[in-house]
Design a protein around this motif. Structure first.
Motif, PDB file in Angstrom:
ATOM      1  N   LEU A   1      15.169   3.848  -0.037  1.00 54.26           N
ATOM      2  CA  LEU A   1      14.423   2.611  -0.106  1.00 54.26           C
ATOM      3  C   LEU A   1      12.923   2.848  -0.254  1.00 54.26           C
ATOM      4  O   LEU A   1      12.214   1.977  -0.730  1.00 54.26           O
ATOM      5  N   THR A   2      12.412   4.002   0.087  1.00 51.75           N
ATOM      6  CA  THR A   2      10.967   4.218   0.107  1.00 51.75           C
ATOM      7  C   THR A   2      10.326   3.972  -1.255  1.00 51.75           C
ATOM      8  O   THR A   2       9.214   3.455  -1.318  1.00 51.75           O
ATOM      9  N   ILE A   3      10.977   4.328  -2.341  1.00 48.99           N
ATOM     10  CA  ILE A   3      10.384   4.093  -3.654  1.00 48.99           C
ATOM     11  C   ILE A   3      10.220   2.591  -3.889  1.00 48.99           C
ATOM     12  O   ILE A   3       9.196   2.153  -4.420  1.00 48.99           O
ATOM     13  N   CYS A   4      11.175   1.788  -3.458  1.00 48.46           N
ATOM     14  CA  CYS A   4      11.085   0.342  -3.655  1.00 48.46           C
ATOM     15  C   CYS A   4       9.990  -0.258  -2.778  1.00 48.46           C
ATOM     16  O   CYS A   4       9.237  -1.117  -3.229  1.00 48.46           O
ATOM     17  N   GLN A   5       9.895   0.193  -1.543  1.00 50.99           N
ATOM     18  CA  GLN A   5       8.834  -0.308  -0.666  1.00 50.99           C
ATOM     19  C   GLN A   5       7.465   0.059  -1.230  1.00 50.99           C
ATOM     20  O   GLN A   5       6.562  -0.779  -1.261  1.00 50.99           O
ATOM     21  N   ARG A   6       7.304   1.280  -1.674  1.00 53.00           N
ATOM     22  CA  ARG A   6       6.035   1.725  -2.250  1.00 53.00           C
ATOM     23  C   ARG A   6       5.712   0.908  -3.498  1.00 53.00           C
ATOM     24  O   ARG A   6       4.587   0.470  -3.693  1.00 53.00           O
ATOM     25  N   HIS A   7       6.713   0.691  -4.326  1.00 58.84           N
ATOM     26  CA  HIS A   7       6.516  -0.055  -5.569  1.00 58.84           C
ATOM     27  C   HIS A   7       6.102  -1.499  -5.275  1.00 58.84           C
ATOM     28  O   HIS A   7       5.202  -2.033  -5.919  1.00 58.84           O
ATOM     29  N   GLN A   8       6.739  -2.122  -4.309  1.00 53.14           N
ATOM     30  CA  GLN A   8       6.406  -3.502  -3.975  1.00 53.14           C
ATOM     31  C   GLN A   8       5.008  -3.603  -3.353  1.00 53.14           C
ATOM     32  O   GLN A   8       4.276  -4.554  -3.631  1.00 53.14           O
ATOM     33  N   ARG A   9       4.609  -2.624  -2.533  1.00 49.80           N
ATOM     34  CA  ARG A   9       3.238  -2.617  -1.984  1.00 49.80           C
ATOM     35  C   ARG A   9       2.217  -2.486  -3.105  1.00 49.80           C
ATOM     36  O   ARG A   9       1.214  -3.192  -3.136  1.00 49.80           O
ATOM     37  N   ALA A  10       2.476  -1.580  -4.036  1.00 47.72           N
ATOM     38  CA  ALA A  10       1.555  -1.381  -5.160  1.00 47.72           C
ATOM     39  C   ALA A  10       1.529  -2.613  -6.060  1.00 47.72           C
ATOM     40  O   ALA A  10       0.480  -2.967  -6.597  1.00 47.72           O
ATOM     41  N   ALA A  11       2.660  -3.275  -6.200  1.00 46.86           N
ATOM     42  CA  ALA A  11       2.726  -4.466  -7.052  1.00 46.86           C
ATOM     43  C   ALA A  11       1.822  -5.577  -6.522  1.00 46.86           C
ATOM     44  O   ALA A  11       1.272  -6.355  -7.304  1.00 46.86           O
ATOM     45  N   ARG A  12       1.648  -5.651  -5.206  1.00 48.73           N
ATOM     46  CA  ARG A  12       0.727  -6.651  -4.648  1.00 48.73           C
ATOM     47  C   ARG A  12      -0.695  -6.408  -5.139  1.00 48.73           C
ATOM     48  O   ARG A  12      -1.411  -7.347  -5.497  1.00 48.73           O
ATOM     49  N   LEU A  13      -1.124  -5.144  -5.178  1.00 50.22           N
ATOM     50  CA  LEU A  13      -2.453  -4.808  -5.698  1.00 50.22           C
ATOM     51  C   LEU A  13      -2.533  -5.149  -7.189  1.00 50.22           C
ATOM     52  O   LEU A  13      -3.524  -5.698  -7.653  1.00 50.22           O
ATOM     53  N   VAL A  14      -1.487  -4.841  -7.915  1.00 50.00           N
ATOM     54  CA  VAL A  14      -1.467  -5.125  -9.355  1.00 50.00           C
ATOM     55  C   VAL A  14      -1.613  -6.628  -9.595  1.00 50.00           C
ATOM     56  O   VAL A  14      -2.372  -7.050 -10.466  1.00 50.00           O
ATOM     57  N   ARG A  15      -0.915  -7.435  -8.815  1.00 46.78           N
ATOM     58  CA  ARG A  15      -1.004  -8.891  -8.993  1.00 46.78           C
ATOM     59  C   ARG A  15      -2.410  -9.410  -8.698  1.00 46.78           C
ATOM     60  O   ARG A  15      -2.842 -10.388  -9.295  1.00 46.78           O
ATOM     61  N   ARG A  16      -3.130  -8.761  -7.781  1.00 48.99           N
ATOM     62  CA  ARG A  16      -4.509  -9.185  -7.482  1.00 48.99           C
ATOM     63  C   ARG A  16      -5.482  -8.768  -8.564  1.00 48.99           C
ATOM     64  O   ARG A  16      -6.488  -9.427  -8.789  1.00 48.99           O
ATOM     65  N   ARG A  17      -5.244  -7.641  -9.233  1.00 50.59           N
ATOM     66  CA  ARG A  17      -6.218  -7.071 -10.153  1.00 50.59           C
ATOM     67  C   ARG A  17      -5.904  -7.271 -11.630  1.00 50.59           C
ATOM     68  O   ARG A  17      -6.754  -7.044 -12.474  1.00 50.59           O
ATOM     69  N   THR A  18      -4.674  -7.646 -11.954  1.00 50.94           N
ATOM     70  CA  THR A  18      -4.235  -7.651 -13.349  1.00 50.94           C
ATOM     71  C   THR A  18      -3.506  -8.948 -13.664  1.00 50.94           C
ATOM     72  O   THR A  18      -2.756  -9.454 -12.844  1.00 50.94           O
ATOM     73  N   THR A  19      -3.704  -9.441 -14.858  1.00 46.98           N
ATOM     74  CA  THR A  19      -2.967 -10.623 -15.295  1.00 46.98           C
ATOM     75  C   THR A  19      -1.668 -10.188 -15.964  1.00 46.98           C
ATOM     76  O   THR A  19      -1.572  -9.067 -16.471  1.00 46.98           O
ATOM     77  N   PRO A  20      -0.675 -11.070 -15.996  1.00 49.96           N
ATOM     78  CA  PRO A  20       0.562 -10.724 -16.710  1.00 49.96           C
ATOM     79  C   PRO A  20       0.299 -10.393 -18.184  1.00 49.96           C
ATOM     80  O   PRO A  20       0.945  -9.512 -18.741  1.00 49.96           O
ATOM     81  N   ALA A  21      -0.657 -11.074 -18.791  1.00 55.34           N
ATOM     82  CA  ALA A  21      -0.976 -10.785 -20.195  1.00 55.34           C
ATOM     83  C   ALA A  21      -1.492  -9.355 -20.344  1.00 55.34           C
ATOM     84  O   ALA A  21      -1.165  -8.666 -21.310  1.00 55.34           O
ATOM     85  N   ASP A  22      -2.314  -8.892 -19.383  1.00 58.04           N
ATOM     86  CA  ASP A  22      -2.818  -7.515 -19.432  1.00 58.04           C
ATOM     87  C   ASP A  22      -1.672  -6.509 -19.349  1.00 58.04           C
ATOM     88  O   ASP A  22      -1.683  -5.478 -20.018  1.00 58.04           O
ATOM     89  N   LEU A  23      -0.699  -6.819 -18.520  1.00 51.90           N
ATOM     90  CA  LEU A  23       0.415  -5.887 -18.310  1.00 51.90           C
ATOM     91  C   LEU A  23       1.329  -5.777 -19.523  1.00 51.90           C
ATOM     92  O   LEU A  23       1.988  -4.762 -19.708  1.00 51.90           O
ATOM     93  N   HIS A  24       1.373  -6.814 -20.339  1.00 57.32           N
ATOM     94  CA  HIS A  24       2.291  -6.810 -21.471  1.00 57.32           C
ATOM     95  C   HIS A  24       1.603  -6.657 -22.812  1.00 57.32           C
ATOM     96  O   HIS A  24       2.267  -6.635 -23.847  1.00 57.32           O
TER      97      HIS A  24
END
Length: 150
Positions: free
Chosen positions: A118-141
């Motif tokens: 599970l650690t990879i998923c927990q790490r990924h979800q924690r990092a995703a919170r930072l991504v959502r604060r700093r990046t728009t969906p348009a930037d990601l795609h």
């Protein structure tokens, strides 16, 4: 070393790079083999750490040099995309012992496989919170970083 660090500060990034090169040379055999889930987990942890480092640099630099911060922000986005792909690869890699393949959507339920997997998923979800604060969906795609400032 960074422009803002003192000459006595230790810069560990070159050591991390050398360690990755050494790891690849010793542990990645030539020929077709499936990448182990533990290897993908370790790569994901590394990419998330690089993402966080780039985020720190982009945030600090934005106050001084907007153009440099834009470049660092674009790099941060691309590293996140790499981490996201490695996370996806982890979920389609066969489990040791059984050879079963889990579904990535199970990650969002919170406990797809139990510890320690599970650690990879927990790490990924924690990092995703930072991504959502700093990046728009348009930037990601976007196929292009959109950097045009000179």
């Amino acid at each position: 070393m960074s422009r803002t660090t003192s000459p006595t500060a230790q810069d560990f990034v070159p050591f991390a790079t050398a360690a990755l090169d050494f790891h690849r040379a010793l542990n990645i055999p030539t020929g077709p083999l499936v990448t182990a889930r533990a290897e993908l987990d370790a790569l994901h942890a590394h990419l998330v750490a690089v993402h966080e480092l780039l985020d720190a640099h982009a945030s600090r630099t934005a106050r001084l040099l907007a153009v440099e911060a834009d470049q660092l922000g674009a790099a941060r986005t691309r590293v996140w995309q790499a981490a996201d792909h490695v996370h996806g690869a982890y979920h389609v890699a066969p489990r040791p012992g059984t050879g079963e393949v889990s579904e990535q959507e199970a990650c969002h339920s919170g406990l797809p496989e139990g510890a320690p997997e599970l650690t990879i998923c927990q790490r990924h979800q924690r990092a995703a919170r930072l991504v959502r604060r700093r990046t728009t969906p348009a930037d990601l795609h976007a196929p292009f970083t959109g950097l045009t400032r000179h």
